[in-house]
Scaffold this active site. Structure first.
Site, PDB file in Angstrom:
ATOM      1  N   ASP A  30     -26.728   1.868 -10.411  1.00 26.10           N
ATOM      2  CA  ASP A  30     -27.116   3.277 -10.382  1.00 26.10           C
ATOM      3  C   ASP A  30     -28.329   3.505 -11.280  1.00 26.10           C
ATOM      4  O   ASP A  30     -28.877   2.554 -11.847  1.00 26.10           O
ATOM      5  CB  ASP A  30     -25.911   4.134 -10.774  1.00 26.10           C
ATOM      6  CG  ASP A  30     -25.459   3.909 -12.215  1.00 26.10           C
ATOM      7  OD1 ASP A  30     -26.260   3.492 -13.060  1.00 26.10           O
ATOM      8  OD2 ASP A  30     -24.281   4.169 -12.497  1.00 26.10           O
ATOM      9  N   TRP A  85      -5.309  -8.017   8.688  1.00 25.47           N
ATOM     10  CA  TRP A  85      -4.590  -6.789   9.070  1.00 25.47           C
ATOM     11  C   TRP A  85      -4.746  -6.513  10.561  1.00 25.47           C
ATOM     12  O   TRP A  85      -3.821  -6.034  11.203  1.00 25.47           O
ATOM     13  CB  TRP A  85      -5.094  -5.602   8.252  1.00 25.47           C
ATOM     14  CG  TRP A  85      -5.149  -5.831   6.776  1.00 25.47           C
ATOM     15  CD1 TRP A  85      -6.187  -5.531   5.949  1.00 25.47           C
ATOM     16  CD2 TRP A  85      -4.128  -6.384   5.925  1.00 25.47           C
ATOM     17  NE1 TRP A  85      -5.881  -5.883   4.657  1.00 25.47           N
ATOM     18  CE2 TRP A  85      -4.626  -6.406   4.602  1.00 25.47           C
ATOM     19  CE3 TRP A  85      -2.853  -6.875   6.137  1.00 25.47           C
ATOM     20  CZ2 TRP A  85      -3.893  -6.896   3.528  1.00 25.47           C
ATOM     21  CZ3 TRP A  85      -2.111  -7.368   5.071  1.00 25.47           C
ATOM     22  CH2 TRP A  85      -2.627  -7.374   3.794  1.00 25.47           C
ATOM     23  N   THR A 135      -2.843  -2.516   3.452  1.00 28.40           N
ATOM     24  CA  THR A 135      -2.105  -2.160   2.242  1.00 28.40           C
ATOM     25  C   THR A 135      -2.814  -1.014   1.527  1.00 28.40           C
ATOM     26  O   THR A 135      -3.457  -1.209   0.498  1.00 28.40           O
ATOM     27  CB  THR A 135      -2.014  -3.374   1.286  1.00 28.40           C
ATOM     28  OG1 THR A 135      -3.352  -3.847   1.043  1.00 28.40           O
ATOM     29  CG2 THR A 135      -1.203  -4.499   1.871  1.00 28.40           C
ATOM     30  N   PRO A 136      -2.700   0.200   2.095  1.00 26.06           N
ATOM     31  CA  PRO A 136      -3.385   1.332   1.457  1.00 26.06           C
ATOM     32  C   PRO A 136      -2.953   1.527   0.001  1.00 26.06           C
ATOM     33  O   PRO A 136      -1.806   1.239  -0.355  1.00 26.06           O
ATOM     34  CB  PRO A 136      -2.964   2.532   2.306  1.00 26.06           C
ATOM     35  CG  PRO A 136      -2.454   1.973   3.590  1.00 26.06           C
ATOM     36  CD  PRO A 136      -1.960   0.597   3.292  1.00 26.06           C
ATOM     37  N   LYS A 194       9.316  -0.740  -1.686  1.00 22.43           N
ATOM     38  CA  LYS A 194       8.386  -0.189  -0.703  1.00 22.43           C
ATOM     39  C   LYS A 194       6.944  -0.152  -1.206  1.00 22.43           C
ATOM     40  O   LYS A 194       6.085   0.517  -0.629  1.00 22.43           O
ATOM     41  CB  LYS A 194       8.813   1.237  -0.312  1.00 22.43           C
ATOM     42  CG  LYS A 194       9.951   1.271   0.712  1.00 22.43           C
ATOM     43  CD  LYS A 194       9.964   2.640   1.420  1.00 22.43           C
ATOM     44  CE  LYS A 194      10.490   2.567   2.836  1.00 22.43           C
ATOM     45  NZ  LYS A 194      10.378   3.855   3.532  1.00 22.43           N
TER      46      LYS A 194
END
Lengths: 139, 139, 139, 139
Positions: A17, A47, A59-60, A90
Site C-alpha cells: 500500500d 472443493w 471451508t468458509p 461442526k
C-alpha cells in the site's frame, strides 16, 4: 504434535500500500491460501470436486483474527506455517504463523466450517459436521 | 455516544469467490476503507498530506478480527457502520458492523496505531502517541 | 533473442470468481509481478531503493493488454514467461505468456515508463528516459 | 447513440500501491464492475439466476485493454462511463472511460462472450450466441 504445512509467499509490489508495506487484508488471503494448501497436502480433493461428490463447497471462515508484529514489503520471501489447532464437531480452528527467515511477522487464527449450500436457499450456506474421512487425512 | 460513520459498499462479482459469496479478506478491505472515510468525514487530512507535514503515514493495523455471520454476494448493497470504540495513549480501537438493510452480516474490530517511518530504518514503522488534534476532530 | 524470465504462480481459491475461474484482473497482477521479478533477476535494485537514489518510483504502466485463451482455476500451477520486447527512448514494451505446462492460457503486453514524481506536484508522475544502466542490466 | 451507464467508484487506500497511485489491475476490476452494473441497469438478471435458468455463468472477458492517461489516488471520487460499442454474433465489445470530474484518467475496452459451462468438462467454458432477449434489453 499437529501436522504443519509450510506455504511460501512472494510479497509483490501490488500487495503493498502507499505506506510501502503489505496491505493487511492480504495477510488473510495468504492465510487462506495456506489453509487450502494444507488440505491439498493432506490429500483432500479440491472443493470443486467435493461439491460434485458430497456437496461441500469449501471451508468458509466464521471468525478470523490476526496480529501484525512486523511489516513486510515487496521483494520479501515469507512463509506461512499452518496447522489445525482444534477439531470441533461442526467447526475447526486453524493457526498461522507468517515468518521471514526466523522472524515472526504475524500470527493468525481462524474458525472454519465445512459448508454445503442451504437446501432451501442456494444463496445461503449451511455447516455440516466435520467429515470423519477428511479429518483422518489431516491428522 | 461515539460518532458513527456509515460507509456504503457495492459487493461486486470480483469480490466473490467460487462459493459464490464475498471472499472474507474483502471484508477487511471494506472495514479499512470505512476507517479512512471515518477520518475523512471528521476533517482529518489525507495520510499523504500528513506524511509531508508531520510524518504520519497512516494508521496501520496491529490487530484485526472479524466474525462472519451471514454471507453476501454480488449485487448486494451493504453498509459499514464504523466508530472509534476506545482511544488509548499509543493506539485506538475501531469497530465495524457490516449491515444489509437491518440485517447484521459481520462484525469487525481492529487496533490501530498512528505511525511514522522509523528514523533509523525507513523499511520499518514506529508508533507515535495519538495526536491530540486528530483525536479532538474525531470525537 | 531477448532474456526471458519465468515466474511461477499458484492460482488460489481467492483468485477465482463465482464462475470458478481465475478473475481476469488477477492476470494483470501476475504479469506485473513477473515484470518486477524480471528486473530483480537482472540485478536492478528494488524501486524503493531507486526512489531514494535516483528518484525512480517504478515502471508505471501506460497501456496494458491481454487476451485470455483458456481459463485457469485454483490448484493450478502456472508460469508467466516475460521479456522486454522493445526498448524505446522514454518507454518499453513487455510481453507475457501465461503457461500451464505446455498450454498457453493467456498472452499479455504492456507499455511502461520509468517514472519519477512530478517536480511541481507530487501527486503526479513524470516519465524519464530509460536509464542506460538499467537497460544494459536487462539485455 | 448507445446507452451509457455511469458507475461511481471511490478510490481507496488499499487500491493504491507504493507509488501512491491506484494499482493498474484495479482499473480492470472497476471496468468489470461497471460492466455488470450496466447489465443490471438494463434489467438483466444476476448471472447466478441466469446460470440456474439458461446456464449462462456470466460474460467472461476474452480480451482486455486499457490506456492509463493520468493517475488517481485514494480519496478521489471517479466515474466509469460504460457502453456496448459493438454487438457481434458470439461476442460483444464494451468500452470504458474513467473520469474524475471532466478529466479523462483512463480508457478501456474489452471483448466478452456469454458463456456456459462446457457440456463435456465443467472446468472449461464455452461461448454461446449473444442471447437476443438480453441484447434487446441493453440497446
Amino acid at each position: 504434535m499437529p501436522r504443519v504445512h509450510i506455504h511460501p509467499v512472494h510479497v509483490e509490489f501490488g500487495d503493498c500500500d502507499p505506506a510501502q508495506i503489505a496491505y493487511f487484508p492480504n495477510f488473510f488471503r495468504w492465510y487462506d491460501a495456506a489453509s487450502r494448501h494444507f488440505f491439498e497436502s493432506c490429500g483432500v480433493p479440491p472443493w470443486r470436486e467435493l461439491e460434485r461428490s458430497v456437496g461441500i463447497i469449501g471451508t468458509p471462515v466464521v471468525e478470523a483474527n490476526s496480529t501484525f508484529v512486523r511489516p513486510t514489503s515487496y521483494g520479501d520471501s515469507v512463509e506461512v506455517h499452518t496447522w489445525v489447532d482444534e477439531w470441533r464437531e461442526k467447526s475447526f480452528v486453524m493457526k498461522y504463523r507468517l515468518m521471514r527467515g526466523g522472524v515472526l511477522l504475524a500470527e493468525g487464527r481462524d474458525v472454519r466450517i465445512f459448508a454445503i449450500r442451504h437446501p432451501d436457499d442456494p444463496s445461503r450456506i449451511k455447516a455440516v459436521p466435520v467429515p470423519e474421512d477428511i479429518r483422518r487425512l489431516c491428522e
